[in-house]
Write a protein that holds these residues in place. Sequence first.
Motif, PDB file in Angstrom:
ATOM      1  N   ASP A  70     -45.528 -46.322 -26.380  1.00  0.00           N
ATOM      2  CA  ASP A  70     -44.377 -46.813 -25.623  1.00  0.00           C
ATOM      3  C   ASP A  70     -43.888 -45.795 -24.587  1.00  0.00           C
ATOM      4  OD1 ASP A  70     -42.819 -44.862 -27.005  1.00  0.00           O
ATOM      5  OD2 ASP A  70     -42.536 -46.272 -28.643  1.00  0.00           O
ATOM      6  N   GLY A  71     -44.472 -44.599 -24.574  1.00  0.00           N
ATOM      7  CA  GLY A  71     -44.119 -43.569 -23.604  1.00  0.00           C
ATOM      8  C   GLY A  71     -42.874 -42.761 -23.930  1.00  0.00           C
ATOM      9  N   SER A  72     -42.276 -42.988 -25.080  1.00  0.00           N
ATOM     10  CA  SER A  72     -41.022 -42.289 -25.411  1.00  0.00           C
ATOM     11  C   SER A  72     -41.224 -40.870 -25.936  1.00  0.00           C
ATOM     12  CB  SER A  72     -40.219 -43.100 -26.429  1.00  0.00           C
ATOM     13  OG  SER A  72     -40.904 -43.192 -27.667  1.00  0.00           O
ATOM     14  N   VAL A  73     -42.418 -40.552 -26.434  1.00  0.00           N
ATOM     15  CA  VAL A  73     -42.718 -39.233 -26.996  1.00  0.00           C
ATOM     16  C   VAL A  73     -44.018 -38.734 -26.361  1.00  0.00           C
ATOM     17  CG1 VAL A  73     -43.190 -37.941 -29.122  1.00  0.00           C
ATOM     18  CG2 VAL A  73     -41.611 -39.892 -29.184  1.00  0.00           C
ATOM     19  N   ALA A  74     -43.981 -37.506 -25.811  1.00  0.00           N
ATOM     20  CA  ALA A  74     -45.165 -36.993 -25.124  1.00  0.00           C
ATOM     21  C   ALA A  74     -45.214 -35.476 -25.161  1.00  0.00           C
ATOM     22  CB  ALA A  74     -45.162 -37.461 -23.668  1.00  0.00           C
ATOM     23  N   PHE A  75     -46.425 -34.927 -25.309  1.00  0.00           N
ATOM     24  CA  PHE A  75     -46.618 -33.492 -25.131  1.00  0.00           C
ATOM     25  C   PHE A  75     -46.426 -33.196 -23.649  1.00  0.00           C
ATOM     26  CE2 PHE A  75     -48.775 -33.840 -29.181  1.00  0.00           C
ATOM     27  CZ  PHE A  75     -48.447 -32.652 -29.801  1.00  0.00           C
ATOM     28  N   VAL A  76     -45.613 -32.183 -23.346  1.00  0.00           N
ATOM     29  CA  VAL A  76     -45.323 -31.907 -21.945  1.00  0.00           C
ATOM     30  C   VAL A  76     -45.698 -30.507 -21.490  1.00  0.00           C
ATOM     31  CG1 VAL A  76     -43.514 -33.613 -21.651  1.00  0.00           C
ATOM     32  CG2 VAL A  76     -42.907 -31.352 -22.498  1.00  0.00           C
ATOM     33  N   ASP A  77     -45.672 -29.544 -22.364  1.00  0.00           N
ATOM     34  CA  ASP A  77     -45.806 -28.168 -21.911  1.00  0.00           C
ATOM     35  C   ASP A  77     -46.190 -27.308 -23.100  1.00  0.00           C
ATOM     36  OD1 ASP A  77     -45.729 -25.948 -20.300  1.00  0.00           O
ATOM     37  OD2 ASP A  77     -43.573 -26.003 -19.946  1.00  0.00           O
ATOM     38  N   ASP A  78     -46.534 -26.093 -22.822  1.00  0.00           N
ATOM     39  CA  ASP A  78     -46.777 -25.147 -23.907  1.00  0.00           C
ATOM     40  C   ASP A  78     -46.081 -23.823 -23.628  1.00  0.00           C
ATOM     41  OD1 ASP A  78     -48.432 -24.242 -21.918  1.00  0.00           O
ATOM     42  OD2 ASP A  78     -50.267 -24.358 -23.092  1.00  0.00           O
ATOM     43  N   ALA A  79     -44.855 -23.901 -23.079  1.00  0.00           N
ATOM     44  CA  ALA A  79     -44.064 -22.683 -22.885  1.00  0.00           C
ATOM     45  C   ALA A  79     -43.818 -22.014 -24.231  1.00  0.00           C
ATOM     46  CB  ALA A  79     -42.755 -22.996 -22.185  1.00  0.00           C
ATOM     47  N   ASP A  80     -43.524 -22.818 -25.250  1.00  0.00           N
ATOM     48  CA  ASP A  80     -43.584 -22.339 -26.628  1.00  0.00           C
ATOM     49  C   ASP A  80     -45.056 -22.580 -26.987  1.00  0.00           C
ATOM     50  OD1 ASP A  80     -40.490 -22.229 -27.870  1.00  0.00           O
ATOM     51  OD2 ASP A  80     -40.709 -23.485 -26.111  1.00  0.00           O
ATOM     52  N   ASP A  81     -45.422 -22.598 -28.252  1.00  0.00           N
ATOM     53  CA  ASP A  81     -46.810 -22.944 -28.536  1.00  0.00           C
ATOM     54  C   ASP A  81     -47.077 -24.403 -28.169  1.00  0.00           C
ATOM     55  OD1 ASP A  81     -48.225 -20.571 -29.586  1.00  0.00           O
ATOM     56  OD2 ASP A  81     -46.528 -20.566 -30.959  1.00  0.00           O
ATOM     57  N   GLU A  82     -46.107 -25.269 -28.428  1.00  0.00           N
ATOM     58  CA  GLU A  82     -46.196 -26.671 -28.012  1.00  0.00           C
ATOM     59  C   GLU A  82     -44.797 -27.179 -27.699  1.00  0.00           C
ATOM     60  OE1 GLU A  82     -48.894 -28.356 -27.441  1.00  0.00           O
ATOM     61  OE2 GLU A  82     -50.363 -27.122 -28.476  1.00  0.00           O
ATOM     62  N   GLU A  83     -44.702 -28.100 -26.745  1.00  0.00           N
ATOM     63  CA  GLU A  83     -43.433 -28.743 -26.427  1.00  0.00           C
ATOM     64  C   GLU A  83     -43.661 -30.240 -26.326  1.00  0.00           C
ATOM     65  OE1 GLU A  83     -41.616 -27.015 -22.963  1.00  0.00           O
ATOM     66  OE2 GLU A  83     -41.012 -25.234 -24.064  1.00  0.00           O
ATOM     67  N   ILE A  84     -42.778 -30.981 -26.952  1.00  0.00           N
ATOM     68  CA  ILE A  84     -42.868 -32.431 -26.978  1.00  0.00           C
ATOM     69  C   ILE A  84     -41.572 -32.991 -26.403  1.00  0.00           C
ATOM     70  CG2 ILE A  84     -43.148 -34.462 -28.459  1.00  0.00           C
ATOM     71  CD1 ILE A  84     -44.529 -32.490 -30.497  1.00  0.00           C
ATOM     72  N   ASP A  85     -41.710 -33.819 -25.387  1.00  0.00           N
ATOM     73  CA  ASP A  85     -40.565 -34.457 -24.748  1.00  0.00           C
ATOM     74  C   ASP A  85     -40.264 -35.752 -25.490  1.00  0.00           C
ATOM     75  OD1 ASP A  85     -38.650 -34.823 -22.538  1.00  0.00           O
ATOM     76  OD2 ASP A  85     -39.941 -36.514 -22.010  1.00  0.00           O
ATOM     77  N   VAL A  86     -38.996 -35.980 -25.817  1.00  0.00           N
ATOM     78  CA  VAL A  86     -38.590 -37.215 -26.482  1.00  0.00           C
ATOM     79  C   VAL A  86     -37.493 -37.860 -25.644  1.00  0.00           C
ATOM     80  CG1 VAL A  86     -37.680 -38.270 -28.583  1.00  0.00           C
ATOM     81  CG2 VAL A  86     -39.147 -36.242 -28.758  1.00  0.00           C
ATOM     82  N   ASP A  87     -37.789 -39.058 -25.136  1.00  0.00           N
ATOM     83  CA  ASP A  87     -36.801 -39.843 -24.401  1.00  0.00           C
ATOM     84  C   ASP A  87     -36.074 -40.701 -25.444  1.00  0.00           C
ATOM     85  OD1 ASP A  87     -35.324 -41.590 -22.854  1.00  0.00           O
ATOM     86  OD2 ASP A  87     -36.954 -42.031 -21.461  1.00  0.00           O
ATOM     87  N   LEU A  88     -34.952 -40.194 -25.937  1.00  0.00           N
ATOM     88  CA  LEU A  88     -34.214 -40.865 -27.003  1.00  0.00           C
ATOM     89  C   LEU A  88     -33.825 -42.284 -26.622  1.00  0.00           C
ATOM     90  CD1 LEU A  88     -31.901 -37.874 -28.004  1.00  0.00           C
ATOM     91  CD2 LEU A  88     -33.958 -38.656 -29.199  1.00  0.00           C
ATOM     92  N   SER A  89     -33.515 -42.495 -25.345  1.00  0.00           N
ATOM     93  CA  SER A  89     -33.093 -43.826 -24.893  1.00  0.00           C
ATOM     94  C   SER A  89     -34.247 -44.823 -24.853  1.00  0.00           C
ATOM     95  CB  SER A  89     -32.435 -43.734 -23.513  1.00  0.00           C
ATOM     96  OG  SER A  89     -33.363 -43.262 -22.555  1.00  0.00           O
ATOM     97  N   ALA A  90     -35.484 -44.340 -24.859  1.00  0.00           N
ATOM     98  CA  ALA A  90     -36.651 -45.220 -24.794  1.00  0.00           C
ATOM     99  C   ALA A  90     -37.353 -45.395 -26.139  1.00  0.00           C
ATOM    100  CB  ALA A  90     -37.646 -44.681 -23.770  1.00  0.00           C
TER     101      ALA A  90
END
Length: 184
Positions: A70-90
Motif C-alpha cells: 500500500d506504500g505506507s511503509v518503506a525502507f528509505v535510507d541507511d543513515a542509521d544502519d536502516e531507516e524505515i519511513d512510515v506514513d501513519l496517515s496512509a
Amino acid sequence: MTVTMVPGANAALTAENPDLTRVVVALGWDVIESHGPEAELVPLAVLCGDDGRALSNEHLVFFNQIVSHDGSVAFVDDADDEEIDVDLSAVPPEVAKIVFLVYVDPDVRGVGTFASVRSAYIRVATEDGRELVRFTVPSGDNRSINAMIFGELYRNRDQWKFRAQGQGYTSGLRGVADDFRISL
C-alpha cells in the motif's frame, strides 16, 4: 526532547504530537568484528492485524520487498544502519500494529547470533529528524538469540503509540514466521 525507554514501555506519539503524520523508524547496532562467522543483521517490518499476525506475506517490508503493497511503509535510507519511513496517515485501517524485527541472516557466513551485537537500538523520529523516542536494546546474554523484536508502532483507538520490546528468539526466522504466520 527524546524519551528514553525500557523494555515494555509505551510512548504516545500522535497524542503528544497532534500534527504527526509520518515518522522515521531507525534501527542501529554495532557488530564486534570476528575472523569466524559474523552476524549479518537483516531488518524486517511486519504489518499486523488485530490478532497480532501478519495480514499476509505482502504485508512485510524487507530487503526483497522494500515498500509495503500500500506504500505506507518503506525502507528509505541507511543513515542509521536502516531507516524505515512510515506514513501513519496512509497505513490501512486493518493494520493494528507494525512490528520491527532484526534477524541474523543464516545464509551469510553461517549461523550467527546476537552475541557479537552491541549498542542495538530503535528510535522514532519526525521527518525532519527530531527524535521522539529511543530504545536501546539490553545487551544481556544473547549467545542463543538469532532474531529479535526491537519495537512496534501500534494503534490505540485513533492514536499511534510506540512500544519498546527487546524480545529475542532462539528459533530465528523460523520462530518469527511461525509467530506472525508468514511463509518463508
